[in-house]
Write a protein that holds these residues in place. Structure first.
Motif, PDB file in Angstrom:
ATOM      1  N   ALA A  18      28.750  14.336 -16.861  1.00 21.04           N
ATOM      2  CA  ALA A  18      28.113  14.705 -18.125  1.00 21.04           C
ATOM      3  C   ALA A  18      26.614  14.957 -17.972  1.00 21.04           C
ATOM      4  O   ALA A  18      26.003  15.587 -18.826  1.00 21.04           O
ATOM      5  N   GLY A  19      26.008  14.447 -16.908  1.00 18.33           N
ATOM      6  CA  GLY A  19      24.577  14.648 -16.715  1.00 18.33           C
ATOM      7  C   GLY A  19      23.902  13.422 -16.126  1.00 18.33           C
ATOM      8  O   GLY A  19      24.549  12.540 -15.576  1.00 18.33           O
ATOM      9  N   VAL A  20      22.584  13.384 -16.287  1.00 22.35           N
ATOM     10  CA  VAL A  20      21.774  12.310 -15.705  1.00 22.35           C
ATOM     11  C   VAL A  20      21.224  11.436 -16.822  1.00 22.35           C
ATOM     12  O   VAL A  20      20.636  11.937 -17.776  1.00 22.35           O
ATOM     13  N   GLY A  21      21.413  10.132 -16.662  1.00 22.61           N
ATOM     14  CA  GLY A  21      20.805   9.174 -17.568  1.00 22.61           C
ATOM     15  C   GLY A  21      19.619   8.517 -16.881  1.00 22.61           C
ATOM     16  O   GLY A  21      19.628   8.310 -15.661  1.00 22.61           O
ATOM     17  N   TYR A  22      18.574   8.203 -17.656  1.00 24.36           N
ATOM     18  CA  TYR A  22      17.373   7.585 -17.109  1.00 24.36           C
ATOM     19  C   TYR A  22      17.082   6.272 -17.831  1.00 24.36           C
ATOM     20  O   TYR A  22      17.289   6.154 -19.036  1.00 24.36           O
ATOM     21  N   GLY A  23      16.565   5.320 -17.077  1.00 21.94           N
ATOM     22  CA  GLY A  23      16.067   4.085 -17.666  1.00 21.94           C
ATOM     23  C   GLY A  23      14.654   4.302 -18.170  1.00 21.94           C
ATOM     24  O   GLY A  23      14.064   5.369 -17.985  1.00 21.94           O
ATOM     25  N   ALA A  24      14.110   3.273 -18.788  1.00 18.67           N
ATOM     26  CA  ALA A  24      12.733   3.345 -19.293  1.00 18.67           C
ATOM     27  C   ALA A  24      11.761   3.529 -18.128  1.00 18.67           C
ATOM     28  O   ALA A  24      11.992   3.055 -17.023  1.00 18.67           O
ATOM     29  N   GLU A  25      10.684   4.235 -18.410  1.00 15.83           N
ATOM     30  CA  GLU A  25       9.658   4.467 -17.403  1.00 15.83           C
ATOM     31  C   GLU A  25       8.815   3.210 -17.201  1.00 15.83           C
ATOM     32  O   GLU A  25       8.462   2.528 -18.159  1.00 15.83           O
ATOM     33  N   ARG A  26       8.522   2.913 -15.958  1.00 12.01           N
ATOM     34  CA  ARG A  26       7.616   1.815 -15.576  1.00 12.01           C
ATOM     35  C   ARG A  26       6.483   2.418 -14.752  1.00 12.01           C
ATOM     36  O   ARG A  26       6.644   3.467 -14.136  1.00 12.01           O
ATOM     37  N   THR A  27       5.368   1.725 -14.717  1.00 13.31           N
ATOM     38  CA  THR A  27       4.244   2.158 -13.877  1.00 13.31           C
ATOM     39  C   THR A  27       3.824   1.031 -12.962  1.00 13.31           C
ATOM     40  O   THR A  27       4.045  -0.145 -13.252  1.00 13.31           O
ATOM     41  N   PHE A  28       3.234   1.410 -11.844  1.00 14.61           N
ATOM     42  CA  PHE A  28       2.648   0.455 -10.914  1.00 14.61           C
ATOM     43  C   PHE A  28       1.598   1.173 -10.084  1.00 14.61           C
ATOM     44  O   PHE A  28       1.621   2.399  -9.970  1.00 14.61           O
ATOM     45  N   THR A  29       0.700   0.415  -9.540  1.00 14.55           N
ATOM     46  CA  THR A  29      -0.316   0.960  -8.632  1.00 14.55           C
ATOM     47  C   THR A  29      -0.147   0.317  -7.279  1.00 14.55           C
ATOM     48  O   THR A  29      -0.094  -0.917  -7.167  1.00 14.55           O
ATOM     49  N   THR A  30      -0.067   1.152  -6.253  1.00 14.41           N
ATOM     50  CA  THR A  30       0.049   0.628  -4.894  1.00 14.41           C
ATOM     51  C   THR A  30      -1.248  -0.062  -4.508  1.00 14.41           C
ATOM     52  O   THR A  30      -2.317   0.231  -5.058  1.00 14.41           O
ATOM     53  N   LEU A  31      -1.166  -0.959  -3.551  1.00 11.29           N
ATOM     54  CA  LEU A  31      -2.337  -1.682  -3.098  1.00 11.29           C
ATOM     55  C   LEU A  31      -3.241  -0.790  -2.250  1.00 11.29           C
ATOM     56  O   LEU A  31      -2.789   0.187  -1.659  1.00 11.29           O
ATOM     57  N   ALA A  32      -4.524  -1.127  -2.231  1.00 12.09           N
ATOM     58  CA  ALA A  32      -5.471  -0.407  -1.359  1.00 12.09           C
ATOM     59  C   ALA A  32      -5.158  -0.799   0.075  1.00 12.09           C
ATOM     60  O   ALA A  32      -4.714  -1.905   0.357  1.00 12.09           O
ATOM     61  N   GLN A  33      -5.413   0.096   0.969  1.00 11.30           N
ATOM     62  CA  GLN A  33      -5.104  -0.167   2.378  1.00 11.30           C
ATOM     63  C   GLN A  33      -6.184  -0.918   3.073  1.00 11.30           C
ATOM     64  O   GLN A  33      -7.320  -0.934   2.802  1.00 11.30           O
ATOM     65  N   ALA A  60       0.822  -1.219   0.000  1.00 10.86           N
ATOM     66  CA  ALA A  60       0.000   0.000   0.000  1.00 10.86           C
ATOM     67  C   ALA A  60       0.854   1.266   0.000  1.00 10.86           C
ATOM     68  O   ALA A  60       0.422   2.313  -0.483  1.00 10.86           O
ATOM     69  N   ASN A  61       2.087   1.168   0.531  1.00 14.45           N
ATOM     70  CA  ASN A  61       2.912   2.387   0.586  1.00 14.45           C
ATOM     71  C   ASN A  61       4.389   2.173   0.264  1.00 14.45           C
ATOM     72  O   ASN A  61       5.227   2.993   0.613  1.00 14.45           O
ATOM     73  N   SER A  62       4.706   1.099  -0.462  1.00 15.10           N
ATOM     74  CA  SER A  62       6.087   0.905  -0.896  1.00 15.10           C
ATOM     75  C   SER A  62       6.156  -0.008  -2.113  1.00 15.10           C
ATOM     76  O   SER A  62       5.192  -0.704  -2.436  1.00 15.10           O
ATOM     77  N   ALA A  63       7.291   0.002  -2.771  1.00 16.63           N
ATOM     78  CA  ALA A  63       7.558  -0.874  -3.911  1.00 16.63           C
ATOM     79  C   ALA A  63       9.065  -0.894  -4.124  1.00 16.63           C
ATOM     80  O   ALA A  63       9.797  -0.033  -3.619  1.00 16.63           O
ATOM     81  N   ALA A  64       9.528  -1.868  -4.870  1.00 14.59           N
ATOM     82  CA  ALA A  64      10.963  -1.988  -5.156  1.00 14.59           C
ATOM     83  C   ALA A  64      11.168  -2.221  -6.640  1.00 14.59           C
ATOM     84  O   ALA A  64      10.254  -2.665  -7.350  1.00 14.59           O
ATOM     85  N   ALA A  65      12.358  -1.934  -7.106  1.00 19.29           N
ATOM     86  CA  ALA A  65      12.732  -2.212  -8.494  1.00 19.29           C
ATOM     87  C   ALA A  65      14.227  -2.424  -8.557  1.00 19.29           C
ATOM     88  O   ALA A  65      14.978  -1.914  -7.716  1.00 19.29           O
ATOM     89  N   THR A  66      14.651  -3.170  -9.557  1.00 17.20           N
ATOM     90  CA  THR A  66      16.081  -3.351  -9.779  1.00 17.20           C
ATOM     91  C   THR A  66      16.560  -2.314 -10.781  1.00 17.20           C
ATOM     92  O   THR A  66      15.781  -1.808 -11.597  1.00 17.20           O
ATOM     93  N   VAL A  67      17.837  -2.011 -10.698  1.00 15.34           N
ATOM     94  CA  VAL A  67      18.484  -1.081 -11.616  1.00 15.34           C
ATOM     95  C   VAL A  67      19.712  -1.787 -12.168  1.00 15.34           C
ATOM     96  O   VAL A  67      20.469  -2.398 -11.414  1.00 15.34           O
ATOM     97  N   THR A  68      19.898  -1.702 -13.474  1.00 10.61           N
ATOM     98  CA  THR A  68      21.092  -2.239 -14.103  1.00 10.61           C
ATOM     99  C   THR A  68      21.766  -1.116 -14.877  1.00 10.61           C
ATOM    100  O   THR A  68      21.176  -0.561 -15.814  1.00 10.61           O
ATOM    101  N   ILE A  69      22.966  -0.766 -14.468  1.00  8.19           N
ATOM    102  CA  ILE A  69      23.741   0.262 -15.167  1.00  8.19           C
ATOM    103  C   ILE A  69      24.642  -0.463 -16.160  1.00  8.19           C
ATOM    104  O   ILE A  69      25.555  -1.184 -15.774  1.00  8.19           O
ATOM    105  N   SER A  70      24.366  -0.285 -17.445  1.00  3.62           N
ATOM    106  CA  SER A  70      25.138  -0.981 -18.470  1.00  3.62           C
ATOM    107  C   SER A  70      26.373  -0.203 -18.905  1.00  3.62           C
ATOM    108  O   SER A  70      27.310  -0.783 -19.441  1.00  3.62           O
TER     109      SER A  70
END
Length: 131
Positions: A116-131, A47-57
């Motif tokens: 040199a600046g900031v690089g970004y990965g592809a955007e993902r979406t998710f919906t948190t659970l209802a409480q 309901a109030n958290s999520a995780a994701a992995t990051v891979t810097i190539s």
């Protein structure tokens, strides 16, 4: 005599400013580019958290200054929005987003920055659970 002395001084100046033709080339300065990375699948959604992995190539040839996840309730989040910041030397890591609102759609992207600046990965979406 003054002419010879002036010629001598000017000649020394010109010779001291000439380039070195000894054949040894000085190394080219390293060109740094923005990092390239991947935003992994979103997991461990509550309901109030999520995780994701990051891979810097690719670190872009420079020292990484910051890395983690950035998120918002609007598309294309940047580091100006909410973000995590991970203190790891690993190019593959997991990051956890906390303090989220229940039952809310979030947009998230991995990020990494160097000189040199900031690089970004592809955007993902998710919906948190209802409480």
């Amino acid at each position: 005599m003054k002419s010879i002395f002036a010629f001598f001084v000017v000649s020394l100046f010109v010779l001291s400013c000439s380039s070195d033709d000894s054949g040894s080339a000085s190394p080219d300065p390293q060109t740094t580019t923005i990092p390239t990375l991947t935003t992994g699948e979103i997991s461990q959604i509550t309901a109030n958290s999520a995780a994701a992995t990051v891979t810097i190539s690719n670190d872009g040839g420079g020292t990484l200054l910051r890395k983690g996840l950035c998120w918002d309730i609007e598309p294309n989040p940047t580091i100006a929005d909410s973000r995590t910041e991970e203190d790891t030397n690993d190019s593959n890591f997991s990051s956890t987003i906390t303090n989220l609102m229940p039952n809310t759609l979030y947009y998230v992207r991995a990020y990494a920055s160097n000189s040199a600046g900031v690089g970004y990965g592809a955007e993902r979406t998710f919906t948190t659970l209802a409480q």
